[in-house]
Design a protein around this motif. Structure first.
Motif, PDB file in Angstrom:
ATOM      1  N   TYR A 195      53.973  17.816 -60.479  1.00 37.57           N
ATOM      2  CA  TYR A 195      53.566  17.444 -59.125  1.00 37.57           C
ATOM      3  C   TYR A 195      52.724  16.174 -59.093  1.00 37.57           C
ATOM      4  N   LYS A 196      52.663  15.504 -60.239  1.00 36.57           N
ATOM      5  CA  LYS A 196      52.019  14.191 -60.345  1.00 36.57           C
ATOM      6  C   LYS A 196      50.564  14.212 -59.858  1.00 36.57           C
ATOM      7  N   VAL A 197      49.816  15.197 -60.356  1.00 35.83           N
ATOM      8  CA  VAL A 197      48.386  15.289 -60.084  1.00 35.83           C
ATOM      9  C   VAL A 197      47.655  15.080 -61.402  1.00 35.83           C
ATOM     10  N   SER A 198      47.020  13.963 -61.551  1.00 37.34           N
ATOM     11  CA  SER A 198      46.333  13.644 -62.796  1.00 37.34           C
ATOM     12  C   SER A 198      45.074  14.491 -62.959  1.00 37.34           C
ATOM     13  N   THR A 199      44.845  14.988 -64.170  1.00 38.17           N
ATOM     14  CA  THR A 199      43.642  15.770 -64.467  1.00 38.17           C
ATOM     15  C   THR A 199      42.554  14.914 -65.098  1.00 38.17           C
ATOM     16  N   SER A 200      42.785  13.620 -65.189  1.00 37.30           N
ATOM     17  CA  SER A 200      41.775  12.744 -65.761  1.00 37.30           C
ATOM     18  C   SER A 200      40.604  12.578 -64.798  1.00 37.30           C
ATOM     19  N   PRO A 201      39.361  12.720 -65.279  1.00 37.51           N
ATOM     20  CA  PRO A 201      38.206  12.530 -64.399  1.00 37.51           C
ATOM     21  C   PRO A 201      38.170  11.135 -63.784  1.00 37.51           C
ATOM     22  N   LEU A 202      38.719  10.149 -64.492  1.00 39.24           N
ATOM     23  CA  LEU A 202      38.697   8.779 -63.998  1.00 39.24           C
ATOM     24  C   LEU A 202      39.618   8.579 -62.799  1.00 39.24           C
ATOM     25  N   SER A 203      40.676   9.386 -62.687  1.00 40.16           N
ATOM     26  CA  SER A 203      41.621   9.228 -61.574  1.00 40.16           C
ATOM     27  C   SER A 203      41.071   9.776 -60.267  1.00 40.16           C
ATOM     28  N   LYS A 204      40.119  10.665 -60.335  1.00 39.65           N
ATOM     29  CA  LYS A 204      39.489  11.277 -59.159  1.00 39.65           C
ATOM     30  C   LYS A 204      40.507  11.944 -58.236  1.00 39.65           C
ATOM     31  N   GLN A 205      41.545  12.572 -58.833  1.00 43.49           N
ATOM     32  CA  GLN A 205      42.569  13.257 -58.050  1.00 43.49           C
ATOM     33  C   GLN A 205      42.302  14.751 -57.889  1.00 43.49           C
TER      34      GLN A 205
END
Length: 306
Positions: free
Chosen positions: A206-216
């Protein structure tokens, strides 16, 4: 106003705040946040501390310590302007108080600074904020159940939160999302959650990044007939979330919840097309969005699917 808003919010929610402030996690956090104050003001201890005061009073703050505390207050007020819940307000105060304590203790004595920093690291590694356990009408998905549930009934509209337990923003948003599910859940409009920190394949699909830097995180996606109609926050070309405030008012407006609820609660065979007629912003293709400059008929389901 930046100071009065969190104060009024705190007083309004005082009974609720009182309950969770007594939890071990918050008791320990508050103790760490006021550690320097306790050391500097405790008789029998403060007399042995160094000071830069002209009067030699080591049981009171010197001018540099006052500057650091004033700077801390300014930072907390700026951060709390974007806080949504009381938990976020209190969390910001505790977080930046710990930062200030580290600076103050290292300035006082490097050994005390190292001891305090070690205590903070141990606390962070061993203690986690309590997870929201209040009432909600939310279905918890796993990597094996989300697709099946979204496709089960094309008449049902789903709002799904993609979250991770390690994210402070997700933890703060939990009570807001639960409250929305209690107000708007009906036969044709349901609320779900999926832990993308645990189910990595779901985040990729679902193209949801789990990286803290992406803020998603958190991300809210609206599905009709298994297809995504919209999401918040949106994502720019660099894969970073466009600044968006997860307030209850913003979610109701952006997801058209009032109208969607009125249509969805009358759900019966042959009426699915009315839901489809509601207008939602088009979901941009990947990389299409430019970055902006500034930026639950159901019984309560509270047990997570395994």
């Amino acid at each position: 106003m930046a100071l009065l808003t969190p104060l009024f919010a705190f007083l309004y929610h005082l009974p609720q705040v009182y309950k969770w402030l007594l939890k071990p996690y918050y008791v320990a956090s508050i103790f760490l946040a006021v550690a320097f104050l306790l050391v500097r003001k405790s008789p029998g201890i403060c007399e042995h501390l160094p000071t830069q005061r002209e009067d030699g009073n080591s049981c009171d703050f010197d001018w540099r310590e006052v500057e650091i505390l004033m700077f801390l207050s300014a930072i907390v007020m700026m951060k709390n302007r974007r806080a949504i819940t009381v938990e976020q307000h209190v969390g910001n105060i505790i977080l930046f108080s710990k930062v200030a304590n580290v600076i103050l203790f290292f300035r006082l004595d490097i050994r005390m600074g190292l001891l305090y920093l070690t205590l903070c690291i141990v606390f962070m590694m061993t203690c986690k904020p309590p997870i929201y356990m209040g009432p909600e009408y939310i279905k918890y998905f796993s990597d094996k159940t989300i697709d099946e549930e979204l496709d089960r009934d094309t008449r049902v509209t789903w709002i799904v939160e993609f979250f991770a337990n390690w994210s402070p923003e997700c933890q703060s948003f939990a009570s807001v999302y639960a409250d929305l599910s209690l107000k708007y859940n009906c036969a044709g409009l349901k609320f779900g959650k999926v832990d993308v920190g645990r189910y990595g394949e779901v985040s990729k699909k679902y193209k949801v990044s789990t990286s803290p830097l992406s803020k998603q995180l958190p991300s809210l996606l609206l599905f009709q007939g298994g297809k995504e109609l919209m999401r918040r926050p949106q994502v720019d070309k660099k894969g970073r979330a466009v600044s968006w405030s997860f307030t209850e008012e913003n979610i109701i407006r952006e997801f058209n919840l009032n109208e969607l609820y009125q249509v969805s609660k009358k759900l019966s065979k042959g009426k699915a097309e009315k839901v489809a007629e509601l207008k939602f912003p088009a979901v941009p293709e990947e990389g299409e969005l430019e970055a902006e400059p500034n930026g639950q008929d159901v019984v309560p389901e509270t047990k997570k699917d395994k």
